[in-house]
Write a protein that holds these residues in place. Structure first.
Motif: not given
Length: 211
Positions: A36, A38, A40, A122, A125, A129
């Motif tokens: 993953c 993407t 953070p 966020s 998402r 993910a």
């Protein structure tokens, strides 16, 4: 550097709970970094276990440094300086200039409609993910004795080790994984029942238990 708190995760009644905690968190870090990109997260630099074993990313150790580290670890016990002997995680430090943790900003920021909307978008998402890669079974990622990532640990949650700290038996061995959601839910209900039976203040009265 992060240390699990032995008095809060049942280390005394269940030896190696601290190691399990560190290995599962490190395994989760490693899996997210691999699958993953993407999402953070702070970079995992290394970890140590209660038996003195340490792990780090191969990228962190050039050939010469790896040789020096092996020599240092062979000489250190003879020098009278034992290894740390406490499980720990070494994670990338996030400078405040790059951002603040949610726990520091939520109290005031939650009242800002735009910030709250951005946060939940966020978060959604991140969840999508993480769910994009199918897994063969239900459990927690961990690292084996050679540092390889495997999905072979029980589904470790904070509640499980908190119960074991009471000590209330959860009845979930560390190598337990599930092939179906039904089996997982049944075991969750079973260790919840164990808490009701063994924790004196689990419920106040019958209506409270029914609720």
């Amino acid at each position: 550097m992060r240390f699990p708190l032995p008095y809060g995760i049942g280390e005394d009644p269940h030896s190696s709970n601290s190691d399990e905690n560190v290995l599962c968190e490190a395994g989760t870090h490693a899996w997210i970094e691999q699958n993953c990109a993407t999402v953070p997260i702070p970079r995992l630099c290394g970890l140590g276990l209660s038996n003195g074993r340490t792990f780090t990313l191969r990228d962190n150790l050039p050939t010469l440094i790896r040789a020096e580290e092996r020599l240092r670890r062979s000489v250190l016990p003879m020098s009278g300086y034992p290894p740390l002997g406490k499980p720990y995680l070494l994670i990338e430090y996030i400078d405040p200039s790059r951002g603040k943790s949610l726990s520091e900003t939520w109290k005031e920021g939650r009242h800002d409609t735009e910030l709250r909307s951005n946060f939940f978008h966020s978060l959604s998402r991140v969840i999508l993910a993480l769910a994009r890669t199918p897994l063969p079974k239900i459990g927690s990622f961990t690292l084996d004795g050679d540092g390889y990532l495997i999905l072979s640990n029980r589904l470790l949650t904070m509640q499980i080790q908190q119960l074991e700290n009471e000590p209330i038996p959860a009845g979930l061995p560390r190598n337990l994984t599930y092939a179906s959601v039904d089996a997982h839910i049944c075991d969750r209900l079973a260790f919840h029942e164990s808490r009701l039976r063994r924790q004196p203040n689990a419920i106040i009265d019958i209506p409270d238990g029914a609720y």
